[in-house]
Design an enzyme around this catalytic site. Sequence first.
Site, PDB file in Angstrom:
ATOM      1  N   GLU A 146      -6.743   1.583  -6.624  1.00 20.93           N
ATOM      2  CA  GLU A 146      -5.691   2.573  -6.871  1.00 20.93           C
ATOM      3  C   GLU A 146      -4.368   1.828  -7.013  1.00 20.93           C
ATOM      4  OE1 GLU A 146      -3.602   6.498  -4.771  1.00 20.93           O
ATOM      5  OE2 GLU A 146      -5.077   5.313  -3.685  1.00 20.93           O
ATOM      6  N   ARG A 154     -16.794  -3.371   5.185  1.00 22.28           N
ATOM      7  CA  ARG A 154     -15.453  -3.828   4.850  1.00 22.28           C
ATOM      8  C   ARG A 154     -15.097  -4.997   5.754  1.00 22.28           C
ATOM      9  NH1 ARG A 154     -10.803   0.323   5.964  1.00 22.28           N
ATOM     10  NH2 ARG A 154      -9.587  -1.547   5.602  1.00 22.28           N
ATOM     11  N   LYS A 166      -3.584   1.010   3.688  1.00 20.93           N
ATOM     12  CA  LYS A 166      -2.496   0.955   2.718  1.00 20.93           C
ATOM     13  C   LYS A 166      -1.328   1.834   3.166  1.00 20.93           C
ATOM     14  CE  LYS A 166      -3.815   0.734  -1.532  1.00 20.93           C
ATOM     15  NZ  LYS A 166      -4.295   1.083  -2.883  1.00 20.93           N
TER      16      LYS A 166
END
Length: 717
Positions: free
Chosen positions: A212, A433, A443
């Site tokens: 993104e 992750r 983020k």
Amino acid sequence: MTALTVASKGNQAITLPVLLLVHYLNGNDQDVNISIEFQDVEAVNEETPIKLDWRDGEVLQSAASIHAKLMENKTLHGQDPQAVNEWVTGGRVGNLAPTDFKSIEGPLLELDHHLTLRSYIVGYTLTAADLAIWGAIRGNKVAYAAVKKGAMINVSRWFKWIEETNDWIAPVVQSLNAHAQERKNAKSKEGASYDIALPDTDKGVVTRFPPEPSGYLHIGHAKAALLNDYFAHEMYKGTMICRFDDTNPSKEKEEFQQSIVEDLALMGIKPDKTSHTSDYFQEIYDQCVTLLKAGKAYADDTERETMQHQRFDGIASKRRDATIEENLARFEEMKKGNEEGVRWCVRAKISVDNPNKAMRDPVIYRCNPQRHHRTGEKWKVYPTYDFACPIVDSMEGITHALRTIEYRDRNPQYYWMLDALDLRKPNIWDFARMNFVRTLLSKRKLTKFVDTGHVWGWDDPRFPTIRGIRRRGMTIDALREFILKQGPSRNIVNLDWTLFWATNKKYIDPIAPRHTAVVLENAVTATVNGARQAPYTEDKPKHGKNPELGTKKVAYSPEILIDQTDAQSFVQDEEITLMNWGNAIVRKITHSLNPLHLSLVTSLDLELHLQGDVKTTKQKITWLAKSGQELIPVDLVDFDFLITKDKLEEEDNVDDFLTPKTEFRTKAVADGNLAGVQEGKVLQFERKGYFRLDRAFRHGESAVAFCIPTGKVNAGK
């Protein structure tokens, strides 16, 4: 002489059937002597992992042709040669080679039915049919796992019977596995295993990395990008797409998108295609209309907090049973972006109370009148990631969607969207992750640190962004090695930064030129008796073990500067080594007269003793000549972690765990060679560590060097 060449890295479902047939012939036909050679490759020719050089010069390079050639020997025929030959050469062995269960389920069920009331595939004794089919199953870990679980009773019974009544088979399997194990052992030294048996790879592999553009890439994103790149380009020679998930105009900027493109290039990742979710806004919009018309979605104006509570408690929205016409009309208002439209969203009509909360009528479209950085004012409605992703994955031909494991609860939702719209389904593979101690990868939280001025920006050397860790001194080669060593494992771990930086040290140590710096605070002037009265310089290697780095000027003078910590460690008449000069004897140590600082050394008298043996001294110190060179001012900067807790929990408030002081600057002076070092270069200040020059020296302005952790201590990120 006849010789069989086997690729030890190849598909064992192809190689093991041939190996068993060859071993059987070697042991049962005295006229046959086929030598066997293993090669540490995936294929002995362009396509297959096996090759047979026949005694008459004929070269057979496919499993099917090798089966046919071996079946010319009557030793393999049994009592019904035609039936045996059909099983071995008729394609049944090859049908068991794919490593996804869907492809082999049919052949296994056929075999299970055939073996009802049978001990052997053909007749009443062992034949080539048993050996070849048994080998194909044993060599295919997916098929072998199914048989070991007893999923097919007759196949499991037969498989065990063949193994137990033919004790020569086990050593053959072991010989093949021994070569494979050697390869795995070598791989284990390199890092993680990538042998995860992705399904349907025989049909081609297309992966995607969907960032993104609402921030800079961090190390967690780097893992996702590198894994997608590895599976697409290195393991399966397929295609990788970089698709920007630009569905939220409130957060996205062209600046972020450009930084992602640059960071991917720095990591050596070259997507075969770059796309944007916004390229498909019309198609996604049409699919939402399809769901609304099918009664599989509805418009909802429930207040956000109330909706969250209802979803959590399994309560249906009051709008859930609105008519199709009402829903379409409200979606049209959303599309206009007017005051009425912004009140509404569209939700998929999946379930009210599914135990998996991701399936409880998720939002799939929102109204946002803000201008989009690519499409401008054209759209006022935008799909959520959970709706857009499966649709675009299907449209772009993605075969394998690699996602971090926190998406696992949303996998059923992903497939529901595709089923509801009757679209092709990619395969999903979850991987863990990458988490690090005392490090934020959210983020949203990183953005807050930037916006509040807690850090200098997205490239702050305390940040886990690609730009941040590169600014701190991480090399791209080390970054790639470290991440790829973690592999596609699903095990969630909280990594320590020490191994990360230790990996980096391997890359920077051989290429970092050596320099000298002395801390200015309470630096000690030492008089060197026996030195030449006039200052002079000599050429010395920039790196004692890498002559390719060239030479540097080392200045010598009767007065030198020494760090206070070194001076305090000396004792009277001790012999020390002045690095790049030789030995000296400490003849006089003068301390401060200030009663508050009696331990401070204010001056030293040294006597050169160049004939002394440097191997016998305990103290080997760095120093700088006070004349004969321009001493370069430099700020040596070290950092601590931004937070104090190893792992923040969901309920933790970040502000409660902020490290009070995370930046530590030390004023120093360095040798004159530093004046020629460019910004961004990595160097070593001997006995102080490795540094990256963040700002080169300019007259009137000190150089700034960031300390690069080496893994020896729990250095902050």
